[in-house]
Design a protein around this motif. Structure first.
Motif, short mmCIF file in Angstrom:
data_model
loop_
_atom_site.label_atom_id
_atom_site.label_comp_id
_atom_site.label_asym_id
_atom_site.label_seq_id
_atom_site.Cartn_x
_atom_site.Cartn_y
_atom_site.Cartn_z
N GLU A 44 0.85 -1.18 0.00
CA GLU A 44 0.00 0.00 0.00
C GLU A 44 0.89 1.23 0.00
O GLU A 44 1.95 1.23 0.64
CB GLU A 44 -0.88 -0.03 1.26
CG GLU A 44 -1.93 1.05 1.33
CD GLU A 44 -3.00 0.74 2.38
OE1 GLU A 44 -2.73 -0.07 3.30
OE2 GLU A 44 -4.10 1.30 2.27
N LEU A 45 0.50 2.26 -0.74
CA LEU A 45 1.25 3.51 -0.77
C LEU A 45 0.37 4.64 -0.26
O LEU A 45 -0.80 4.74 -0.63
CB LEU A 45 1.70 3.81 -2.21
CG LEU A 45 2.37 5.18 -2.44
CD1 LEU A 45 3.63 5.03 -3.24
CD2 LEU A 45 1.42 6.13 -3.15
N GLY A 46 0.95 5.45 0.60
CA GLY A 46 0.20 6.58 1.13
C GLY A 46 1.04 7.37 2.12
O GLY A 46 2.27 7.27 2.12
N PHE A 47 0.38 8.15 2.94
CA PHE A 47 1.06 8.99 3.91
C PHE A 47 1.02 8.34 5.28
O PHE A 47 0.04 7.69 5.64
CB PHE A 47 0.40 10.37 3.97
CG PHE A 47 0.57 11.15 2.70
CD1 PHE A 47 1.59 12.08 2.56
CD2 PHE A 47 -0.29 10.95 1.61
CE1 PHE A 47 1.75 12.80 1.38
CE2 PHE A 47 -0.13 11.66 0.43
CZ PHE A 47 0.89 12.58 0.31
N PHE A 48 2.10 8.52 6.04
CA PHE A 48 2.15 7.93 7.38
C PHE A 48 3.00 8.80 8.29
O PHE A 48 3.79 9.64 7.82
CB PHE A 48 2.72 6.51 7.33
CG PHE A 48 4.20 6.47 7.04
CD1 PHE A 48 4.68 6.62 5.76
CD2 PHE A 48 5.13 6.31 8.08
CE1 PHE A 48 6.05 6.62 5.49
CE2 PHE A 48 6.50 6.29 7.82
CZ PHE A 48 6.95 6.45 6.52
N ARG A 56 4.57 13.97 8.47
CA ARG A 56 3.96 13.10 7.47
C ARG A 56 4.98 12.76 6.38
O ARG A 56 5.72 13.62 5.90
CB ARG A 56 2.73 13.78 6.83
CG ARG A 56 1.67 14.19 7.84
CD ARG A 56 1.08 13.01 8.59
NE ARG A 56 0.13 12.24 7.79
CZ ARG A 56 -0.36 11.06 8.16
NH1 ARG A 56 0.05 10.48 9.29
NH2 ARG A 56 -1.23 10.43 7.41
N TYR A 57 5.00 11.50 6.02
CA TYR A 57 5.90 11.02 4.97
C TYR A 57 5.09 10.22 3.96
O TYR A 57 4.10 9.58 4.32
CB TYR A 57 6.98 10.11 5.56
CG TYR A 57 7.94 10.80 6.51
CD1 TYR A 57 9.11 11.36 6.04
CD2 TYR A 57 7.65 10.89 7.86
CE1 TYR A 57 10.00 12.00 6.91
CE2 TYR A 57 8.52 11.53 8.74
CZ TYR A 57 9.70 12.08 8.25
OH TYR A 57 10.56 12.71 9.12
N SER A 82 -1.11 17.68 7.29
CA SER A 82 -1.65 16.62 6.43
C SER A 82 -2.19 17.19 5.11
O SER A 82 -3.23 16.79 4.62
CB SER A 82 -2.73 15.85 7.17
OG SER A 82 -3.66 16.75 7.71
N THR A 83 -1.41 18.13 4.55
CA THR A 83 -1.85 18.74 3.29
C THR A 83 -1.11 18.17 2.09
O THR A 83 -1.25 18.65 0.98
CB THR A 83 -1.61 20.26 3.32
OG1 THR A 83 -0.20 20.48 3.50
CG2 THR A 83 -2.39 20.92 4.43
N GLY A 84 -0.26 17.13 2.32
CA GLY A 84 0.53 16.58 1.23
C GLY A 84 -0.32 15.96 0.13
O GLY A 84 -1.37 15.37 0.40
N VAL A 85 0.14 16.15 -1.10
CA VAL A 85 -0.54 15.56 -2.26
C VAL A 85 0.50 14.97 -3.19
O VAL A 85 1.50 15.63 -3.51
CB VAL A 85 -1.37 16.62 -3.04
CG1 VAL A 85 -2.00 16.00 -4.28
CG2 VAL A 85 -2.44 17.22 -2.15
#
Ligand SMILES: *[C@@H]1O[C@H](CO)[C@@H](O)[C@H](O)[C@H]1NC(C)=O
Ligand SMILES: *[C@@H]1O[C@H](CO)[C@@H](O)[C@H](O)[C@H]1NC(C)=O
Ligand SMILES: *[C@@H]1O[C@H](CO)[C@@H](O)[C@H](O)[C@H]1NC(C)=O
Ligand SMILES: *[C@@H]1O[C@H](CO)[C@@H](O)[C@H](O)[C@H]1NC(C)=O
Ligand SMILES: *[C@@H]1O[C@H](CO)[C@@H](O)[C@H](O)[C@H]1NC(C)=O
Ligand SMILES: *[C@@H]1O[C@H](CO)[C@@H](O)[C@H](O)[C@H]1NC(C)=O
Ligand SMILES: *[C@@H]1O[C@H](CO)[C@@H](O)[C@H](O)[C@H]1NC(C)=O
Ligand SMILES: *[C@@H]1O[C@H](CO)[C@@H](O)[C@H](O)[C@H]1NC(C)=O
Ligand SMILES: *[C@@H]1O[C@H](CO)[C@@H](O)[C@H](O)[C@H]1NC(C)=O
Ligand SMILES: *[C@@H]1O[C@H](CO)[C@@H](O)[C@H](O)[C@H]1NC(C)=O
Length: 436
Positions: A44-48, A56-57, A82-85
C-alpha cells in the motif's frame, strides 16, 4: 501510525470502473489520507507518521502489516501537516507537494513523458511509465532504484558500472525518523565482491567474498528461505535474492542499530519473525580480534593469534583488549614458502591483495612463495576450486564459522620448520593442518 480506511474505500470505489486502484494518473492524485494498493493486496502507498512523530511522509508498506514501511519518498523532507498531495506534474514527474504547492519531493526525471502513469506493483515497486508500456525495461523511474532501509525480492543492491551509480540501503535515524542514520548496507566490489555494513565510513560487519561456496557467512538457515542471485557483467554488478517459494513473505531490513535483519512473515501469528541477522554474533563485528588473529565464538577467550603469531601487546591481550592484534613470532623464509591450511573460516578482508583468476591453487602457492610480503593465499573461486587470491600484510577479520555455516580454506605462510604443532582450532568438523 494512522490510516484512513474510509477514504481509501471511497476513493477506490468511485474509480473502480475506470481506473485500477494501484495507479495514479495525471488527473488523479492522492492526498494525505488516501492510498493506493497493489493488485494482489501486498503493498500500500500513502502517507504515514513513523513512531511518535507527527510528521507526514509518503511511503510504501506491507498492506497486512502497515507498521512495516519498506520505502520512504521524502526521508529528508517531512511534511508538517496533512496537506501533502502526490500527483503527476505537467512534465510527467511524480511530485509530492505541500499546502503552498512547493515541491517536497520529486521523481526528478528529465524529459517530458507522454501519457505517464504511476503504478504500485505487487512486489512493492512504485514505477512511473508511459501508459502503453508495461515491461520493466521501459520504466521512466522506479522506487527500487532509490532504496530506503529495506531490500525486497526483485530489488538490486550494487553498481551500475556505466554511471558509477550505487544502490545501497541506509538505516533510519530512529523509529520516529526515517532520515538517513549511521549505517549502510553495500555490495563492495573491490577485488572480490562482498556485502558490507558500514557505520559511517568504517566497516561494521561483512559477509566475506561471495566467491562460490556460500554467500559469505550467511548461514544455511537463510539459504533455506531464499536464493541469493549475483549478477556480474560489464554493465552492472549486483546482488538480489529470490524466496525459495511464492508463499514466503520476507524482507531484509537494515535497522537503526546496524543489524541487517532477515524477517519472515508468519501467517499464523500475523507477525514478523527475525530468522537471522548480521552481525550474527560478536565475531561478525569487523576486525574484532585485530590483525593476524582468529575469532571463534566457541572459544574462551574468543580471540586467538594465528599459529606462528603472538600478541603485539601481552598486557592488552591479557586484559581482553584485542585491538592491536598479533605479530609474527619468528620471521618467515623469503626464499621458500611453508603454509598452514586453515579450513572452515571466513577469509580475511581484502585490504592489500592481488587477484589472478587464471592461476591454479598450486601456481598460486608458488606465486605467493616468491614474494616475501605475501602472507597468505586461497582460491579466488571457491566453487571452481581455482583462481588465486593473495594477501599482503596483516590478515584482518578472520573468523571460524560455526557448524551452521560452510566456510573455506586459506593457506597462511609460516616460518620455516615451525612444523609439528598443526591441529589448531580443533573443532571436530573443521580441519587445520600443515601443508608443505
Ligand atoms: C533534480 O535533479 C537535479 C540534478 O539532476 C538537482 O539539481 C535538483 O536539485 C533535483 N531536484 C529535486 C526536486 O530533487
Ligand atoms: C491507459 O491505457 C488504458 C488501456 O489502453 C486506457 O484504458 C486508459 O484510459 C489509459 N489511461 C490513461 C491515464 O491514459
Ligand atoms: C551516529 O553516530 C554518531 C557518532 O558515533 C553518534 O553521535 C550518533 O548518536 C549516531 N546516531 C544514531 C542515530 O545512532
Ligand atoms: C566461479 O566459477 C563458477 C563455475 O565456473 C562460475 O559460474 C562463477 O561465476 C565463478 N564465480 C566468480 C565469482 O567468478
Ligand atoms: C546505468 O545507468 C544508465 C543511466 O541512467 C542507464 O541508461 C543504464 O541502463 C543503466 N545500466 C544498467 C545496466 O542498469
Ligand atoms: C495467509 O492468511 C490469509 C488470511 O488469514 C489467507 O488468506 C492466506 O491464504 C494465507 N496465506 C498462506 C500462504 O497461507
Ligand atoms: C536491530 O536488530 C537486532 C538483531 O535482530 C536487534 O537485536 C536489535 O534490537 C534491533 N534494533 C532495533 C533498534 O530494532
Ligand atoms: C585497547 O588498546 C588500544 C591500543 O592498542 C587503546 O587505544 C584502547 O584504548 C584500548 N581499549 C580499551 C577499552 O582499553
Ligand atoms: C596471471 O598469471 C599469469 C601467469 O603468471 C600471467 O600471465 C597473467 O598476466 C596474470 N594475470 C594478471 C591479471 O595478473
Ligand atoms: C610483492 O607484492 C607486492 C604487492 O603486490 C608488490 O608491490 C611487490 O613488488 C612484490 N615484490 C616482488 C619481489 O615481486
Amino acid at each position: 501510525m494512522e490510516w484512513h480506511l474510509s477514504f481509501f474505500l471511497v476513493f477506490c470505489f468511485s474509480f473502480v470502473f475506470s481506473f485500477a486502484c494501484d495507479t495514479i494518473t495525471p488527473t488523479q492524485s492522492i492526498s494525505d489520507g488516501q492510498t493506493i494498493v497493489s493488485s494482489f493486496q501486498s503493498f500500500e502507498l500513502g502517507f504515514f507518521s513513523p513512531g511518535k512523530s507527527q510528521n507526514r511522509y509518503l511511503g510504501i508498506w506491507f498492506k497486512r502489516s502497515p507498521e512495516s514501511v519498506v520505502w520512504v519518498a521524502n526521508r529528508n523532507n517531512p511534511i508538517i501537516d496533512s496537506t501533502g498531495v502526490l500527483s503527476i506534474s505537467k512534465d510527467g514527474n511524480l511530485v509530492l507537494l505541500n499546502q503552498i504547492q512547493s515541491i517536497i519531493w520529486s521523481s526528478n526525471i528529465s524529459g517530458v513523458a507522454e501519457d505517464p502513469v504511476a503504478q504500485l506493483l505487487d512486489i512493492g515497486n512504485l514505477v512511473l511509465r508511459n501508459n502503453i508500456s508495461v515491461n520493466s525495461g521501459s520504466y521512466l523511474w522506479q522506487s527500487f532504484d532509490y532504496p530506503s532501509d529495506t531490500m525486497l525480492a526483485g530489488m538490486k543492491l550494487g553498481w551500475n558500472l556505466t554511471t558509477g551509480q550505487q544502490l545501497y540501503l541506509t538505516s533510519w535515524k530512529s523509529t520516529d525518523d526515517p532520515s538517513p542514520g549511521n549505517f549502510t548496507y553495500n555490495l563492495d566490489i573491490l577485488g572480490l565482491p562482498q556485502l558490507v555494513i558500514y557505520k559511517g565510513s568504517m566497516k561494521w560487519s561483512r559477509t566475506g567474498p561471495l566467491n562460490g561456496i556460500y554467500v559469505g557467512a550467511t548461514p544455511n538457515v537463510a539459504n533455506m528461505v531464499f536464493n541469493p542471485i549475483m549478477v556480474f557483467n560489464p554493465d552492472e554488478m549486483y546482488y538480489m535474492y529470490r524466496p525459495v517459494s511464492d508463499n514466503i513473505v520476507m524482507l531484509l531490513k537494515l535497522n537503526q542499530s546496524g543489524s541487517l535483519e532477515l524477517l519472515i512473515w508468519n501467517n499464523n501469528t500475523a507477525e514478523w519473525k527475525v530468522l537471522y541477522s548480521m552481525p550474527y554474533d560478536t565475531c561478525d563485528i569487523y576486525g574484532r580480534c585485530g590483525g593476524n588473529a582468529i575469532c571463534s565464538v566457541s572459544k574462551s577467550p574468543i580471540c586467538n593469534c594465528l599459529t606462528g603469531f603472538v600478541p603485539k601487546s601481552q598486557k592488552e591481550w591479557g586484559s581482553l583488549n584485542w585491538t592491536s592484534g598479533c605479530a609474527r613470532s619468528a620471521p618467515i623464509d623469503c626464499q621458500s614458502g611453508e603454509f598452514l591450511m586453515l579450513a572452515g573460516v571466513r577469509v580475511p578482508d581484502l585490504l592489500e591483495y592481488s587477484l589472478n583468476e587464471s592461476l591454479s591453487l598450486h601456481e598460486c602457492k608458488a606465486e605467493c612463495s616468491k614474494n616475501c610480503s605475501c602472507t597468505a593465499y586461497a582460491n579466488s573461486n571457491a566453487s571452481k576450486s581455482s583462481g588465486c587470491l593473495m594477501w599482503f600484510d596483516d590478515l584482518v577479520d578472520i573468523r571460524l564459522v560455526a557448524e551452521v555455516y560452510s566456510g573455506e580454506a586459506i593457506y597462511i605462510r609460516m616460518p620455516p620448520s615451525n612444523t609439528g604443532i598443526s591441529i589448531l582450532y580443533g573443532i571436530t568438523s573443521f580441519i587445520s593442518r600443515l601443508y608443505l
